[in-house]
Design a protein around this motif. Structure first.
Motif, PDB file in Angstrom:
ATOM      1  N   LYS A  29      27.484  42.990  40.509  1.00  0.00           N
ATOM      2  CA  LYS A  29      27.539  42.131  41.704  1.00  0.00           C
ATOM      3  C   LYS A  29      28.008  42.935  42.916  1.00  0.00           C
TER       4      LYS A  29
ATOM      5  N   PRO B 114      42.513  40.292  54.945  1.00  0.00           N
ATOM      6  CA  PRO B 114      42.021  40.412  56.323  1.00  0.00           C
ATOM      7  C   PRO B 114      40.838  41.383  56.420  1.00  0.00           C
ATOM      8  N   VAL B 115      40.168  41.383  57.577  1.00  0.00           N
ATOM      9  CA  VAL B 115      39.063  42.330  57.806  1.00  0.00           C
ATOM     10  C   VAL B 115      39.360  43.211  59.036  1.00  0.00           C
TER      11      VAL B 115
HETATM   12  C1  UD1 Z   1      36.247  44.479  46.971  1.00  0.00           C
HETATM   13  C2  UD1 Z   1      35.536  43.792  45.831  1.00  0.00           C
HETATM   14  C3  UD1 Z   1      36.527  42.956  45.028  1.00  0.00           C
HETATM   15  C4  UD1 Z   1      37.699  43.814  44.579  1.00  0.00           C
HETATM   16  C5  UD1 Z   1      38.301  44.572  45.754  1.00  0.00           C
HETATM   17  C6  UD1 Z   1      39.364  45.575  45.325  1.00  0.00           C
HETATM   18  C7  UD1 Z   1      33.295  43.482  46.663  1.00  0.00           C
HETATM   19  C8  UD1 Z   1      32.264  42.539  47.161  1.00  0.00           C
HETATM   20  N1  UD1 Z   1      34.484  42.944  46.377  1.00  0.00           N
HETATM   21  O1  UD1 Z   1      36.779  43.465  47.824  1.00  0.00           O
HETATM   22  O2  UD1 Z   1      35.859  42.420  43.896  1.00  0.00           O
HETATM   23  O3  UD1 Z   1      38.701  42.997  44.017  1.00  0.00           O
HETATM   24  O4  UD1 Z   1      37.281  45.305  46.460  1.00  0.00           O
HETATM   25  O5  UD1 Z   1      38.850  46.462  44.396  1.00  0.00           O
HETATM   26  O6  UD1 Z   1      33.042  44.655  46.488  1.00  0.00           O
HETATM   27  N2  UD1 Z   1      42.527  45.042  53.524  1.00  0.00           N
HETATM   28  C9  UD1 Z   1      43.116  44.939  54.760  1.00  0.00           C
HETATM   29  N3  UD1 Z   1      42.306  44.927  55.868  1.00  0.00           N
HETATM   30  C10 UD1 Z   1      40.952  45.029  55.780  1.00  0.00           C
HETATM   31  C11 UD1 Z   1      40.365  45.146  54.520  1.00  0.00           C
HETATM   32  C12 UD1 Z   1      41.181  45.151  53.406  1.00  0.00           C
HETATM   33  O7  UD1 Z   1      44.338  44.843  54.870  1.00  0.00           O
HETATM   34  O8  UD1 Z   1      40.290  45.021  56.820  1.00  0.00           O
HETATM   35  C13 UD1 Z   1      43.374  45.045  52.307  1.00  0.00           C
HETATM   36  C14 UD1 Z   1      43.123  43.838  51.402  1.00  0.00           C
HETATM   37  O9  UD1 Z   1      43.870  42.729  51.802  1.00  0.00           O
HETATM   38  C15 UD1 Z   1      43.557  44.385  50.064  1.00  0.00           C
HETATM   39  C16 UD1 Z   1      43.142  45.862  50.132  1.00  0.00           C
HETATM   40  O10 UD1 Z   1      42.975  46.143  51.519  1.00  0.00           O
HETATM   41  O11 UD1 Z   1      44.951  44.312  49.939  1.00  0.00           O
HETATM   42  C17 UD1 Z   1      41.850  46.197  49.422  1.00  0.00           C
HETATM   43  O12 UD1 Z   1      40.860  45.246  49.778  1.00  0.00           O
HETATM   44  P1  UD1 Z   1      39.320  45.607  49.850  1.00  0.00           P
HETATM   45  O13 UD1 Z   1      39.070  46.882  49.111  1.00  0.00           O
HETATM   46  O14 UD1 Z   1      38.879  45.532  51.258  1.00  0.00           O
HETATM   47  O15 UD1 Z   1      38.670  44.405  49.056  1.00  0.00           O
HETATM   48  P2  UD1 Z   1      37.236  43.827  49.305  1.00  0.00           P
HETATM   49  O16 UD1 Z   1      36.381  44.899  49.844  1.00  0.00           O
HETATM   50  O17 UD1 Z   1      37.345  42.533  50.028  1.00  0.00           O
END
Ligand code: UD1
Length: 416
Positions: free
Chosen positions: A22, A121-122
């Motif tokens: 996925k 967050p993003v």
């Molecule tokens: C992706 C996966 C998800 C998995 C996660 C961690 C997909 C579609 N989803 O989610 O299944 O659990 O990786 O392996 O591939 N963060 C921030 N700011 C941001 C982005 C992230 O603070 O702009 C933080 C998040 O809150 C989290 C950490 O970074 O604590 C990692 O998150 P991230 O790797 O971004 O997860 P996803 O990409 O959403």
């Protein structure tokens, strides 16, 4: 709404075929937005999140045909909006942001908001686009980004974000000049995406390491590529074999993507042997309790934390499971405790004291991987377990009850 009903106690035997990942398919599908050409992708899993992605792309005017092999043509993009209704059901919708800004010079994407496993967050996606010269405003719950043409930049991610790395890697393929992503995520799904983008004519080096360099080109072409196997699905079945005193062949998986898990499962006493086309996975005589800490790849994946907790709940001793990736990813704990597990949460760790047996109960799925952990617990529980709200599991596991049933589990899907 469907529920899954499991009568526990059957050891799993036989072969299971792993589906396409996925988390690799979602970014690869959105990469088709980067080109007017037609892309053909193989090994696409049949999942609700994939259908949501199709809705999102079709809404933009993208043509999509096929099932396990799909043809996607984003010849014309009629709008570059990802509406709230779709984004709220699938956070990964944010993956359209980078491709849209790069190809169309603008995007309007709903902010994903909170979700069951934490704030998520993003901000890192947004900051990286701003570093590349995009102007980004947050208005009415939407991210509104514009840029004539993105410019290569030296980007430093505070955290190795998976979809953030993917989003910006896609955006950078059409930017002017060279972009360097520092502290990039290293997941196998990122390598899969980079390979697809390279097939489209992108210039990318270093995917799979923490520094990725992308030199922008003026246009990309269509391509043909396959999605890698789902390492989280494979891991879920491997843990199921260990829990049920089973012995199964996990076919079509890539053992290199599963090293952290294989290591950990061997420490619990399981026997894991490479075979042609996959792994032979057998339970040990006793389940040794082990400690687990989730980390970005190549560490232990957070997406298998709930499943290994279900396993450790019937371990022979004490296990400390520490979640470092998401701050609130213990929603499964209270449901596992309703089945007799002995778990205490202390900050970011769960202290799991192994119990001799779990018992069937009525439970509720709270998120995708939490639902998988409940099915695993149900497979070994004495009596009957009902798991409601299984739509969570359909987001990420293809035919899960059919696959478990073919391995000998007593599991059925029923209308509630
Ligand atoms: C992706 C996966 C998800 C998995 C996660 C961690 C997909 C579609 N989803 O989610 O299944 O659990 O990786 O392996 O591939 N963060 C921030 N700011 C941001 C982005 C992230 O603070 O702009 C933080 C998040 O809150 C989290 C950490 O970074 O604590 C990692 O998150 P991230 O790797 O971004 O997860 P996803 O990409 O959403």
């Amino acid at each position: 709404m469907d529920k899954i009903v499991v009568h526990g106690g059957k050891p799993l035997h036989g072969d299971v075929q792993i589906s396409g990942a996925k988390n690799a398919a979602l970014p690869v599908l959105t990469a088709a937005l980067l080109t007017e050409g037609t892309c053909t992708f193989h090994n696409i899993p049949d999942l609700v999140d994939i259908k949501t992605t199709y809705k999102l792309l079709r809404n933009m005017g993208v043509e999509i045909e096929g099932d396990s092999t799909v043809q996607i043509s984003a010849d014309k993009i009629i709008n570059s909006v990802a509406p709230y209704d779709l984004v709220k059901t699938m956070r990964a919708s944010i993956l359209v942001l980078g491709p849209l800004v790069a190809r169309m010079g603008k995007a309007r994407v709903s902010l994903p908001g909170g979700c069951a496993i934490g704030a998520r967050p993003v901000n890192l996606h947004i900051k990286a686009l701003q570093d590349m010269g995009a102007s980004v405003e947050l208005r009415g719950g939407y991210i509104e980004a514009t840029a004539d043409r993105l410019k290569g930049a030296n980007i430093y991610f505070d955290l190795p974000t998976v979809t953030g790395t993917e989003n910006i890697m896609m955006a950078a393929t059409l930017a002017e000049g060279t972009t360097v992503l520092n502290n990039a995520a290293r997941e196998p799904e990122i390598i899969n995406l980079a390979d697809v983008l390279k097939g489209m004519g992108a210039k990318i080096n270093g995917a799979g390491t923490d520094v990725i360099t992308i030199t922008g080109v003026t246009s990309l072409t269509g391509t043909e590529a396959s999605i890698i196997p789902d390492r989280i699905e494979a891991g879920t079945f491997m843990i199921a074999a260990g829990m049920t005193q089973g012995d199964i062949n996990v076919l079509g998986c890539n053992p290199q993507h599963l090293e952290a898990l294989i290591n950990k499962l061997r420490d619990t006493g399981m026997k894991i042997t490479p075979i042609d086309g996959g792994l032979k996975v057998a339970a040990g005589r006793k389940i040794h309790s082990v400690d687990v800490k989730t980390l970005p790849h190549p560490g232990f994946p957070t997406d298998l934390q709930a499943q290994i907790m279900a396993y450790m709940s019937i371990g022979s001793g004490l296990s400390v499971i520490t979640e470092t990736v998401f701050e609130n990813r213990f929603m499964h704990v209270s449901e596992l405790m309703r089945m007799g597990a002995d778990i205490t949460i202390q900050g970011g760790s769960a202290i799991v004291r192994g119990v001799p047996a779990l018992y069937g109960a009525q439970t509720m799925a709270t998120d995708l991987r939490a639902s998988a952990s409940l099915i695993l617990a149900a497979l070994v529980a004495e009596g009957t377990t009902e798991i409601s709200r299984v739509y969570h599991i359909d987001r990420g596991y293809e035919n899960i009850e059919k696959k478990f049933s073919a391995l000998g589990a007593d599991i059925q899907r029923m209308k509630q």
